[in-house]
Design an enzyme around this catalytic site. Structure first.
Site, short mmCIF file in Angstrom:
data_model
loop_
_atom_site.label_atom_id
_atom_site.label_comp_id
_atom_site.label_asym_id
_atom_site.label_seq_id
_atom_site.Cartn_x
_atom_site.Cartn_y
_atom_site.Cartn_z
N THR A 1 -0.48 6.86 14.13
CA THR A 1 -0.47 5.41 14.22
C THR A 1 -1.28 4.90 15.41
OG1 THR A 1 1.76 5.52 13.29
CG2 THR A 1 1.04 3.39 14.08
N SER B 1 0.82 -1.21 0.00
CA SER B 1 0.00 0.00 0.00
C SER B 1 0.85 1.26 0.00
CB SER B 1 -0.96 0.00 1.19
OG SER B 1 -0.25 -0.16 2.41
N SER C 1 -4.28 2.11 10.77
CA SER C 1 -3.03 1.57 11.29
C SER C 1 -3.14 0.07 11.55
CB SER C 1 -2.67 2.28 12.61
OG SER C 1 -1.65 1.58 13.29
N ARG C 2 -2.31 -0.72 10.86
CA ARG C 2 -2.31 -2.17 11.08
C ARG C 2 -1.92 -2.50 12.51
NH1 ARG C 2 1.72 -3.54 6.27
NH2 ARG C 2 0.95 -1.90 4.93
N GLU D 1 4.52 -4.69 11.43
CA GLU D 1 5.91 -4.49 11.81
C GLU D 1 6.11 -4.38 13.32
OE1 GLU D 1 8.71 -4.63 10.28
OE2 GLU D 1 8.45 -4.11 8.16
N LYS E 1 7.27 3.62 17.20
CA LYS E 1 5.88 4.06 17.35
C LYS E 1 4.91 2.91 17.06
CE LYS E 1 5.16 4.33 12.74
NZ LYS E 1 4.06 3.82 11.90
#
Length: 349
Positions: free
Chosen positions: A260, A22, A266-267, A293, A203
């Site tokens: 985030t 993405s 936000s994943r 991540e 973060k």
């Protein structure tokens, strides 16, 4: 190799974007809209075919009609051929192996730019350090970090976004600033590469915690608490690594932390939210369908903090939940019952 003065217009550049996720897709779109020649490389033939034939990347950005000028490429050698800049937008775990291949294939001296956020497992190294090790200085110009508060979903629809380009010397950052700047995508420059990369990586850990608190049913007070004390942890580790503490009150620090920790885009926040609602880590990762991540970064950051003897209680608690199976409610309770501390750790003279 191209250099530029601040404020000067950059002529059309050949850019290779490595990673059609993405964020890679959104950045490729910005570059194409700015008039540059863009190739986006990936290792899935069906995805590359979709980009070339339909000008879409539906799995990652289903609502984006990509610029027809963006060329998808399955061959890494063809993708980076005569590129003025190579932009890495890959999961952290893939950076080193791809960088090794790039080093073998480079024919000129392009700028090396990365927009990934994480720490390498085992070595605990920042991404610019990996790139510096694997791509010979004789094969490249400067290494530049592109980071800050941004979601691909919003950049792709021209929402106003401001992020940072950081390099050890200003010339690389100025080049990247000139590549990307337009009326919806603004770039600031910075020379604190350590601070920018540390803020970008850590973060994601705090975002998992923020999502978990929301999943547990806690409200805005808890959100403010974890973001503020999370920023203290990020700054503490970053300064121990050599960063300027002021970087963490900028775009790649508090800015990226805000976006985030507060957005459903936000994943990492979504992963934490599912954990807070009682899902296992395996269930969460299977449900996400993309790399989270913050999960691997939590392990690397915890190990790095132990090595540097830096106190990071939020990171430690999230590590215990992710890797030791600690009950998430108990983790939240335990961190609140720690001994009292002073708030301000740094003084600016």
């Amino acid at each position: 190799m191209v250099s530029i003065e601040r404020g000067k217009t950059l002529e059309k550049q050949r850019i290779a974007v490595l990673g059609p996720g993405s964020w890679g897709t959104a950045l490729a779109q910005v570059l194409a809209e700015n008039g540059h020649e863009v190739t986006i490389w990936g290792n899935k033939p069906e995805q590359i075919a979709e980009i070339n034939e339909r000008h879409t990347n539906a799995h990652y950005l289903p609502n984006l009609q990509m610029a027809p000028s963006i060329r998808g490429e399955f061959s890494l050698e063809r993708a980076i051929d005569r590129a003025d800049a190579i932009l890495f937008v890959l999961p952290t775990k893939a950076i080193r192996s791809v960088a090794k291949k790039v080093n073998q294939l480079i024919q000129n001296q392009p700028h090396i730019v990365h927009a990934s956020k994480g720490l390498e497992q085992g070595s605990h190294k920042r991404i610019s350090e990996i790139l510096d090790e694997e791509i010979s200085p004789k094969n490249r110009a400067e290494i530049v970090v592109l980071s800050g508060p941004s979601h691909a979903e919003e950049v792709s629809v021209h929402d106003i976004t401001t992020i940072t380009a950081a390099s050890a010397e200003q010339t690389g950052a100025l080049y990247v600033q000139s590549l990307f700047m337009n009326d919806y995508f603004r770039i600031y420059t910075n020379t604190d590469v350590i601070g920018v990369e540390t803020g970008a990586a850590l973060k994601n850990i705090i975002a998992i915690g923020a999502g978990a608190l929301a999943g547990l049913g806690f409200g805005d007070d808890a959100k403010a608490a974890i973001m503020t004390r999370g920023l203290a942890e990020i700054s503490r580790l970053g300064v121990a690594m050599g960063a300027n503490p002021l970087t963490f009150i900028g775009l790649s620090g508090v800015g990226d932390l805000i976006v985030t920790c507060t957005s459903v885009h936000s994943r990492n926040w979504r992963a934490g939210n599912l954990l807070g609602k009682g899902h296992t880590l395996d269930e969460v990762l299977a449900n996400m369908g993309m790399v989270v991540e913050g999960v691997s970064t939590t392990k690397a950051a915890k190990e790095l903090a132990d090595m540097l003897k830096v106190e990071m209680p939020i990171t430690e608690s999230i590590y215990q939940v992710l890797y030791e199976g600690k009950d998430i409610q108990q983790a939240a309770r335990d961190i609140m019952l720690r001994d009292g501390k002073i708030e301000n750790e740094f003084s600016i003279e």
